[in-house]
Design a protein around this motif. Structure first.
Motif, mmCIF file in Angstrom:
data_model
loop_
_atom_site.group_PDB
_atom_site.id
_atom_site.type_symbol
_atom_site.label_atom_id
_atom_site.label_comp_id
_atom_site.label_asym_id
_atom_site.label_seq_id
_atom_site.Cartn_x
_atom_site.Cartn_y
_atom_site.Cartn_z
ATOM 1 N N TRP A 1 -0.582 -15.031 -26.040
ATOM 2 C CA TRP A 1 -0.787 -15.528 -24.687
ATOM 3 C C TRP A 1 -1.851 -14.663 -24.014
ATOM 4 C CZ3 TRP A 1 1.527 -19.980 -23.522
ATOM 5 C CH2 TRP A 1 2.654 -20.357 -24.251
ATOM 6 N N VAL A 2 -2.988 -15.244 -23.680
ATOM 7 C CA VAL A 2 -4.116 -14.520 -23.095
ATOM 8 C C VAL A 2 -4.149 -14.775 -21.592
ATOM 9 C CG1 VAL A 2 -6.626 -14.219 -23.122
ATOM 10 C CG2 VAL A 2 -5.412 -14.698 -25.252
ATOM 11 N N LEU A 3 -4.149 -13.704 -20.820
ATOM 12 C CA LEU A 3 -4.157 -13.806 -19.358
ATOM 13 C C LEU A 3 -5.477 -14.405 -18.881
ATOM 14 C CD1 LEU A 3 -2.562 -13.045 -16.749
ATOM 15 C CD2 LEU A 3 -3.886 -10.931 -16.747
ATOM 16 N N ASN A 4 -5.396 -15.430 -18.023
ATOM 17 C CA ASN A 4 -6.629 -16.006 -17.474
ATOM 18 C C ASN A 4 -6.614 -16.117 -15.952
ATOM 19 O OD1 ASN A 4 -4.784 -18.095 -17.504
ATOM 20 N ND2 ASN A 4 -6.245 -19.638 -18.151
ATOM 21 N N ARG B 1 -1.848 -2.285 -13.940
ATOM 22 C CA ARG B 1 -0.666 -2.084 -13.092
ATOM 23 C C ARG B 1 0.000 -3.429 -12.772
ATOM 24 N NH1 ARG B 1 -3.600 2.324 -11.230
ATOM 25 N NH2 ARG B 1 -4.822 1.176 -9.700
ATOM 26 N N VAL B 2 -0.797 -4.416 -12.421
ATOM 27 C CA VAL B 2 -0.269 -5.745 -12.113
ATOM 28 C C VAL B 2 0.418 -6.331 -13.346
ATOM 29 C CG1 VAL B 2 -0.935 -8.131 -11.561
ATOM 30 C CG2 VAL B 2 -1.888 -6.223 -10.246
ATOM 31 N N MET B 3 -0.241 -6.264 -14.474
ATOM 32 C CA MET B 3 0.297 -6.821 -15.724
ATOM 33 C C MET B 3 1.587 -6.104 -16.125
ATOM 34 S SD MET B 3 -0.649 -8.845 -18.462
ATOM 35 C CE MET B 3 -0.401 -8.914 -20.235
ATOM 36 N N SER B 4 1.573 -4.788 -16.149
ATOM 37 C CA SER B 4 2.738 -4.044 -16.637
ATOM 38 C C SER B 4 3.933 -4.162 -15.695
ATOM 39 C CB SER B 4 2.387 -2.581 -16.912
ATOM 40 O OG SER B 4 1.959 -1.934 -15.742
ATOM 41 N N THR B 5 3.715 -4.117 -14.384
ATOM 42 C CA THR B 5 4.860 -4.249 -13.474
ATOM 43 C C THR B 5 5.460 -5.649 -13.540
ATOM 44 O OG1 THR B 5 3.423 -4.728 -11.587
ATOM 45 C CG2 THR B 5 4.154 -2.454 -11.849
ATOM 46 N N THR B 6 4.630 -6.661 -13.693
ATOM 47 C CA THR B 6 5.147 -8.024 -13.810
ATOM 48 C C THR B 6 5.933 -8.191 -15.100
ATOM 49 O OG1 THR B 6 3.301 -8.863 -12.490
ATOM 50 C CG2 THR B 6 4.547 -10.488 -13.777
ATOM 51 N N LEU B 7 5.451 -7.611 -16.186
ATOM 52 C CA LEU B 7 6.159 -7.724 -17.460
ATOM 53 C C LEU B 7 7.453 -6.915 -17.483
ATOM 54 C CD1 LEU B 7 3.234 -7.575 -20.054
ATOM 55 C CD2 LEU B 7 4.579 -9.575 -19.386
ATOM 56 N N GLY C 1 6.536 -13.251 -10.810
ATOM 57 C CA GLY C 1 7.323 -12.081 -10.456
ATOM 58 C C GLY C 1 7.488 -11.974 -8.954
ATOM 59 N N THR C 2 8.054 -10.861 -8.517
ATOM 60 C CA THR C 2 8.282 -10.677 -7.081
ATOM 61 C C THR C 2 6.977 -10.447 -6.329
ATOM 62 O OG1 THR C 2 8.711 -8.340 -7.459
ATOM 63 C CG2 THR C 2 10.624 -9.797 -7.347
ATOM 64 N N GLU C 3 5.968 -9.859 -6.989
ATOM 65 C CA GLU C 3 4.702 -9.565 -6.318
ATOM 66 C C GLU C 3 3.527 -10.396 -6.802
ATOM 67 O OE1 GLU C 3 3.720 -5.416 -5.832
ATOM 68 O OE2 GLU C 3 5.824 -4.874 -6.093
ATOM 69 N N HIS C 4 3.531 -10.748 -8.092
ATOM 70 C CA HIS C 4 2.361 -11.417 -8.666
ATOM 71 C C HIS C 4 2.767 -12.568 -9.573
ATOM 72 C CE1 HIS C 4 -0.372 -8.341 -7.193
ATOM 73 N NE2 HIS C 4 0.514 -7.446 -7.599
ATOM 74 N N THR C 5 1.823 -13.497 -9.758
ATOM 75 C CA THR C 5 1.981 -14.595 -10.701
ATOM 76 C C THR C 5 0.871 -14.476 -11.735
ATOM 77 O OG1 THR C 5 2.953 -16.025 -9.034
ATOM 78 C CG2 THR C 5 2.005 -17.111 -10.959
ATOM 79 N N LEU C 6 1.279 -14.392 -13.002
ATOM 80 C CA LEU C 6 0.334 -14.289 -14.111
ATOM 81 C C LEU C 6 0.318 -15.601 -14.880
ATOM 82 C CD1 LEU C 6 1.354 -10.776 -15.529
ATOM 83 C CD2 LEU C 6 -0.311 -11.307 -13.731
#
Length: 147
Positions: A41-44, A111-117, A134-139
């Protein structure tokens, strides 16, 4: 006689109640391991915005094995751990990472990626897209074959 009469009235009412439920919208199926595993799954997108990466950085990714062993690239460093899937929510508990330093745009993305995961995020798959909310971000990730 009274009992039979009441029973005769109750059966059509029950059948009518069941029939009215079939007209409602179908419920969305809960995400399963097979929806996620053995793909890369590649983040876009982050919070709906297309990912903008400076050279030589590549897009973060998430790979999950059949038993939900997780690994990938978070923006600067590689990570690994064991993912958990529970009632449509996903997280990687006790995630380990390499510890390289990178320029700030890459570190912020990491930071965004790791906290969301690491936190419980609602996981949805639609076509070839995985969204972790997640609570703060959508990936938003795009599915490719596992590397």
């Amino acid at each position: 006689m009274k009992k039979r009469f009441l029973a005769a009235l109750a059966v059509p009412a029950l059948l009518a109640a069941c029939a009215s439920n079939t007209d409602s919208k179908p419920t969305t199926a809960m995400i399963s391991q097979t929806d996620l595993a053995t793909f890369n799954w590649v983040l876009n997108k982050v919070d709906g915005n297309e990912l903008q990466l400076a050279e030589p950085f590549k897009a973060p990714n998430l790979q999950l094995s059949a038993d939900l062993g997780a690994n990938g690239h978070a923006g600067c460093n590689r990570y690994f751990g064991q993912a958990e899937l529970n009632e449509g929510k996903l997280r990687i508990e006790k995630m380990g990472m390499t510890m390289m330093a990178c320029p700030e745009p890459a570190m912020e993305l990491e930071r965004v990626m790791s906290t969301t995961l690491m936190d419980w995020s609602t996981a949805t798959v639609a076509g070839n897209q995985l969204t972790l909310t997640g609570t703060e971000h959508t990936l938003t990730f795009t599915r490719t074959d596992a590397e």
